[in-house]
Design an enzyme around this catalytic site. Sequence first.
Site, PDB file in Angstrom:
ATOM      1  CD  GLU A   1       3.519  60.058  -5.553  1.00 43.98           C
ATOM      2  OE1 GLU A   1       3.045  59.822  -4.430  1.00 43.98           O
ATOM      3  OE2 GLU A   1       4.456  60.828  -5.775  1.00 43.98           O
TER       4      GLU A   1
ATOM      5  CG  LEU B   1       3.766  58.621  -0.584  1.00 45.45           C
ATOM      6  CD1 LEU B   1       3.355  57.160  -0.556  1.00 45.45           C
ATOM      7  CD2 LEU B   1       4.608  58.900  -1.812  1.00 45.45           C
TER       8      LEU B   1
HETATM    9  P1  TGC Z   1      -1.433  51.481   7.785  1.00 47.11           P
HETATM   10  O1  TGC Z   1      -1.354  50.403   8.841  1.00 47.11           O
HETATM   11  O2  TGC Z   1      -2.724  51.681   7.072  1.00 47.11           O
HETATM   12  O3  TGC Z   1      -0.959  52.853   8.401  1.00 47.11           O
HETATM   13  C1  TGC Z   1       0.259  52.954   9.118  1.00 47.11           C
HETATM   14  C2  TGC Z   1       0.365  54.343   9.710  1.00 47.11           C
HETATM   15  O4  TGC Z   1       0.440  55.312   8.660  1.00 47.11           O
HETATM   16  C3  TGC Z   1      -0.667  56.234   8.756  1.00 47.11           C
HETATM   17  N1  TGC Z   1      -1.082  56.540   7.384  1.00 47.11           N
HETATM   18  C4  TGC Z   1      -0.887  57.745   6.847  1.00 47.11           C
HETATM   19  N2  TGC Z   1      -0.352  58.872   7.348  1.00 47.11           N
HETATM   20  C5  TGC Z   1      -0.287  59.933   6.527  1.00 47.11           C
HETATM   21  N3  TGC Z   1      -0.741  59.888   5.255  1.00 47.11           N
HETATM   22  C6  TGC Z   1      -1.273  58.785   4.717  1.00 47.11           C
HETATM   23  N4  TGC Z   1      -1.678  58.766   3.450  1.00 47.11           N
HETATM   24  C7  TGC Z   1      -1.365  57.631   5.522  1.00 47.11           C
HETATM   25  N5  TGC Z   1      -1.831  56.364   5.320  1.00 47.11           N
HETATM   26  C8  TGC Z   1      -1.645  55.712   6.482  1.00 47.11           C
HETATM   27  C9  TGC Z   1      -1.730  55.481   9.516  1.00 47.11           C
HETATM   28  O5  TGC Z   1      -2.621  56.370  10.144  1.00 47.11           O
HETATM   29  C10 TGC Z   1      -0.874  54.729  10.519  1.00 47.11           C
HETATM   30  O6  TGC Z   1      -0.453  55.651  11.504  1.00 47.11           O
HETATM   31  P2  TGC Z   1      -0.236  55.164  13.027  1.00 47.11           P
HETATM   32  O7  TGC Z   1       0.154  56.385  13.758  1.00 47.11           O
HETATM   33  O8  TGC Z   1      -1.569  54.592  13.463  1.00 47.11           O
HETATM   34  O9  TGC Z   1       0.848  54.124  12.985  1.00 47.11           O
HETATM   35  O10 TGC Z   1      -0.267  51.190   6.747  1.00 47.11           O
HETATM   36  P3  TGC Z   1       0.044  49.937   5.843  1.00 47.11           P
HETATM   37  O11 TGC Z   1       1.470  49.570   6.077  1.00 47.11           O
HETATM   38  O12 TGC Z   1      -1.013  48.878   6.022  1.00 47.11           O
HETATM   39  O13 TGC Z   1      -0.027  50.495   4.355  1.00 47.11           O
HETATM   40  C11 TGC Z   1      -1.114  51.181   3.915  1.00 47.11           C
HETATM   41  C12 TGC Z   1      -1.021  51.565   2.404  1.00 47.11           C
HETATM   42  C13 TGC Z   1      -1.101  50.346   1.526  1.00 47.11           C
HETATM   43  C14 TGC Z   1      -2.200  52.449   2.154  1.00 47.11           C
HETATM   44  C15 TGC Z   1       0.237  52.374   2.081  1.00 47.11           C
HETATM   45  O14 TGC Z   1       1.388  51.746   2.472  1.00 47.11           O
HETATM   46  C16 TGC Z   1       0.309  52.806   0.652  1.00 47.11           C
HETATM   47  O15 TGC Z   1      -0.146  53.905   0.350  1.00 47.11           O
HETATM   48  N6  TGC Z   1       0.929  52.021  -0.322  1.00 47.11           N
HETATM   49  C17 TGC Z   1       1.216  52.507  -1.644  1.00 47.11           C
HETATM   50  C18 TGC Z   1       2.705  52.799  -1.741  1.00 47.11           C
HETATM   51  C19 TGC Z   1       2.997  54.040  -2.512  1.00 47.11           C
HETATM   52  O16 TGC Z   1       2.149  54.867  -2.772  1.00 47.11           O
HETATM   53  N7  TGC Z   1       4.254  54.220  -2.855  1.00 47.11           N
HETATM   54  C20 TGC Z   1       4.673  55.389  -3.545  1.00 47.11           C
HETATM   55  C21 TGC Z   1       6.175  55.456  -3.648  1.00 47.11           C
HETATM   56  S1  TGC Z   1       6.762  57.063  -4.117  1.00 47.11           S
HETATM   57  C22 TGC Z   1       6.356  57.202  -5.724  1.00 47.11           C
HETATM   58  O17 TGC Z   1       5.721  56.407  -6.324  1.00 47.11           O
HETATM   59  C23 TGC Z   1       6.836  58.421  -6.363  1.00 47.11           C
HETATM   60  S2  TGC Z   1       6.459  58.563  -8.013  1.00 47.11           S
HETATM   61  C24 TGC Z   1       6.816  60.183  -8.106  1.00 47.11           C
HETATM   62  C25 TGC Z   1       6.690  60.823  -9.376  1.00 47.11           C
HETATM   63  O18 TGC Z   1       7.549  60.561 -10.271  1.00 47.11           O
HETATM   64  O19 TGC Z   1       5.773  61.694  -9.513  1.00 47.11           O
HETATM   65  P1  FAD Z   2       3.295  45.724  -6.547  1.00 47.41           P
HETATM   66  O1  FAD Z   2       3.157  46.319  -5.196  1.00 47.41           O
HETATM   67  O2  FAD Z   2       4.084  44.468  -6.682  1.00 47.41           O
HETATM   68  O3  FAD Z   2       1.864  45.552  -7.189  1.00 47.41           O
HETATM   69  C1  FAD Z   2       1.610  44.721  -8.324  1.00 47.41           C
HETATM   70  C2  FAD Z   2       0.093  44.638  -8.523  1.00 47.41           C
HETATM   71  O4  FAD Z   2      -0.505  44.027  -7.359  1.00 47.41           O
HETATM   72  C3  FAD Z   2      -0.548  46.011  -8.659  1.00 47.41           C
HETATM   73  O5  FAD Z   2      -1.569  45.967  -9.614  1.00 47.41           O
HETATM   74  C4  FAD Z   2      -1.150  46.273  -7.272  1.00 47.41           C
HETATM   75  O6  FAD Z   2      -2.287  47.114  -7.323  1.00 47.41           O
HETATM   76  C5  FAD Z   2      -1.535  44.854  -6.855  1.00 47.41           C
HETATM   77  N1  FAD Z   2      -1.601  44.732  -5.397  1.00 47.41           N
HETATM   78  C6  FAD Z   2      -0.588  44.853  -4.499  1.00 47.41           C
HETATM   79  N2  FAD Z   2      -1.055  44.690  -3.251  1.00 47.41           N
HETATM   80  C7  FAD Z   2      -2.378  44.459  -3.353  1.00 47.41           C
HETATM   81  C8  FAD Z   2      -3.432  44.239  -2.411  1.00 47.41           C
HETATM   82  N3  FAD Z   2      -3.202  44.237  -1.084  1.00 47.41           N
HETATM   83  N4  FAD Z   2      -4.668  44.032  -2.888  1.00 47.41           N
HETATM   84  C9  FAD Z   2      -4.925  44.059  -4.216  1.00 47.41           C
HETATM   85  N5  FAD Z   2      -3.990  44.262  -5.151  1.00 47.41           N
HETATM   86  C10 FAD Z   2      -2.736  44.467  -4.715  1.00 47.41           C
HETATM   87  N6  FAD Z   2       8.845  54.845  -5.898  1.00 47.41           N
HETATM   88  C11 FAD Z   2       9.564  55.658  -5.071  1.00 47.41           C
HETATM   89  O7  FAD Z   2       9.761  55.355  -3.896  1.00 47.41           O
HETATM   90  N7  FAD Z   2      10.076  56.833  -5.535  1.00 47.41           N
HETATM   91  C12 FAD Z   2       9.923  57.248  -6.810  1.00 47.41           C
HETATM   92  O8  FAD Z   2      10.395  58.332  -7.182  1.00 47.41           O
HETATM   93  C13 FAD Z   2       9.200  56.404  -7.713  1.00 47.41           C
HETATM   94  N8  FAD Z   2       9.083  56.741  -9.023  1.00 47.41           N
HETATM   95  C14 FAD Z   2       8.530  55.837  -9.905  1.00 47.41           C
HETATM   96  C15 FAD Z   2       8.577  56.102 -11.272  1.00 47.41           C
HETATM   97  C16 FAD Z   2       8.062  55.172 -12.176  1.00 47.41           C
HETATM   98  C17 FAD Z   2       8.181  55.424 -13.648  1.00 47.41           C
HETATM   99  C18 FAD Z   2       7.440  53.992 -11.693  1.00 47.41           C
HETATM  100  C19 FAD Z   2       6.857  52.995 -12.643  1.00 47.41           C
HETATM  101  C20 FAD Z   2       7.381  53.749 -10.340  1.00 47.41           C
HETATM  102  C21 FAD Z   2       7.935  54.648  -9.424  1.00 47.41           C
HETATM  103  N9  FAD Z   2       7.966  54.369  -8.055  1.00 47.41           N
HETATM  104  C22 FAD Z   2       8.656  55.192  -7.199  1.00 47.41           C
HETATM  105  C23 FAD Z   2       7.472  53.094  -7.551  1.00 47.41           C
HETATM  106  C24 FAD Z   2       5.957  53.020  -7.443  1.00 47.41           C
HETATM  107  O9  FAD Z   2       5.485  53.766  -6.370  1.00 47.41           O
HETATM  108  C25 FAD Z   2       5.590  51.552  -7.324  1.00 47.41           C
HETATM  109  O10 FAD Z   2       5.819  50.964  -8.610  1.00 47.41           O
HETATM  110  C26 FAD Z   2       4.159  51.330  -6.901  1.00 47.41           C
HETATM  111  O11 FAD Z   2       3.960  51.777  -5.570  1.00 47.41           O
HETATM  112  C27 FAD Z   2       3.724  49.847  -7.023  1.00 47.41           C
HETATM  113  O12 FAD Z   2       4.679  49.002  -6.481  1.00 47.41           O
HETATM  114  P2  FAD Z   2       5.195  47.740  -7.349  1.00 47.41           P
HETATM  115  O13 FAD Z   2       5.617  48.245  -8.673  1.00 47.41           O
HETATM  116  O14 FAD Z   2       6.189  47.014  -6.515  1.00 47.41           O
HETATM  117  O15 FAD Z   2       3.918  46.846  -7.586  1.00 47.41           O
END
Ligand code: TGC
Ligand code: FAD
Length: 406
Positions: free
Chosen positions: A385, A261
């Site tokens: 993301e 990410l």
């Molecule tokens: P946390 O306890 O904070 O950390 C666990 C372990 O992970 C390490 N870590 C990282 N390492 C590398 N890069 C980063 N950005 C890292 N952030 C944390 C951390 O150091 C720790 O390592 P270790 O060795 O001590 O175990 O983790 P948490 O479970 O409390 O979660 C933290 C949080 C909320 C920041 C993280 O889970 C998060 O970023 N949530 C957002 C989820 C997200 O971004 N999902 C994206 C899905 S993919 C997508 O959306 C693709 S869209 C693509 C497109 O179409 O362009």
């Molecule tokens: P939730 O996690 O349920 O969040 C809902 C709301 O609650 C948000 O406003 C959030 O900010 C808030 N919230 C959650 N936790 C907290 C907190 N601790 N404190 C305060 N506020 C909080 N994922 C993949 O793995 N691969 C992909 O290729 C991918 N592509 C995508 C493409 C599209 C078009 C979309 C819409 C999403 C895609 N995603 C993908 C998923 C995307 O990464 C997630 O939608 C995103 O991470 C948020 O998760 P959620 O939708 O379950 O929302």
Amino acid sequence: MPYQTTSAEDFHRSAKKDQFEAPDYYLLDELLSEEHKLVRDSVRSWVKKELSPIIEDCAQKSQFPHHLIPGLAEIGAFGPTIPAEYGGAGLDYISYGLIMQEIERGDSGIRSAASVQGSLVMYPIYAYGSEEQKAHYLPKLASGEYMGCFGLTEPNHGSDPGSMITNIKDMGDHYLLNGSKMWISNAPFADIAIVWAKDEEGIIRGLILEKSMEGYSAPEIHNKWSLRASATGELVFNNVKVPKANLLPGVKGIKGPLGCLNQARYGIAWGALGAAMDCYDTALRYSKERMQFGRPIAGFQLQQKKLAEMLTEITKGQLLVWRLGVLKNENRASPAQISMAKRNSVETALNVAREARQMLGGMGITGEFPIMRHMMNLESVVTYEGTHDIHLLITGLDITGLSAFA
Ligand code: TGC
Ligand code: FAD
């Protein structure tokens, strides 16, 4: 031609030509090398020639333009920083950012396809894969022969991917995969998927799945109002037998997917500014030509305020991502710095799109101009993301040392 026409055809003719000129108010080109400018300009030309003429139609019809895949590969959009020995372009992070900026200037959905392919599929294979996996998959992904997707998010685990329930069981000569993923970009047409699942000890592992594997399916998610030119799907795993050779050996735990990410969020930080630049440029051109009360609307103070504020925010964003790129090239960019830039660029782009849309009046809601499409796309970009709020909390944790997540 002034925007005083009364026929829809005239609007169509004048609006469809891509006249984009990038704002560079602080002479940022002077910070770029000749190679950076060459890469940027060639992608810009490709977007004008290949993407701009078709993208509105694709978005309206909710179709991903598959025929652009070879062209995207040719401009280096798939794995720009992956070394040439694996088929990548071997470019630095500023070039990578500029490529994403230019593609998202065309459309966030197409940038999305490229981000997923390069940062979320090729990067984990490159960073965590075996030599055999790299040699087998990376050149095919770089050329677009294979397209990939990245399965992290689940229906009940989005912002908190560490709580995922998708799992693998060790069956001796293979793993048995069960579970599902949600909102997966490229999934409906992907040949391979990087899937994150928990092993029997609850440790997150990465796997390379191939679409031909029995029990694997990728149904499309329909009726999106955003990223309509990007194909989004679910991934469903029903007792999928995954050969042990398909496990990514080089990483264990949530830091595996989070490391990918970082790459993709970095690209989005540049990309979203591309969408902002397109909206600003469109509004500037329109407002200088659109006459009301006997003069161009660009002459009214309220419209100038909008333009001046848009350009100020774009310029601040450009400086931020350029500096982030320098740090990334030196391997000094922290995940929290990347979060700040992703969050700032997407917020800037959304604000610019909303203001620019208003400047076009009624024309702003039509597909004759790109603004409304960018604006709707950005509603996904602000969520995927890592959401806007999650990135703020990452900054909060970084500066206080205190986690506000749970
Ligand atoms: P946390 O306890 O904070 O950390 C666990 C372990 O992970 C390490 N870590 C990282 N390492 C590398 N890069 C980063 N950005 C890292 N952030 C944390 C951390 O150091 C720790 O390592 P270790 O060795 O001590 O175990 O983790 P948490 O479970 O409390 O979660 C933290 C949080 C909320 C920041 C993280 O889970 C998060 O970023 N949530 C957002 C989820 C997200 O971004 N999902 C994206 C899905 S993919 C997508 O959306 C693709 S869209 C693509 C497109 O179409 O362009
Ligand atoms: P939730 O996690 O349920 O969040 C809902 C709301 O609650 C948000 O406003 C959030 O900010 C808030 N919230 C959650 N936790 C907290 C907190 N601790 N404190 C305060 N506020 C909080 N994922 C993949 O793995 N691969 C992909 O290729 C991918 N592509 C995508 C493409 C599209 C078009 C979309 C819409 C999403 C895609 N995603 C993908 C998923 C995307 O990464 C997630 O939608 C995103 O991470 C948020 O998760 P959620 O939708 O379950 O929302």
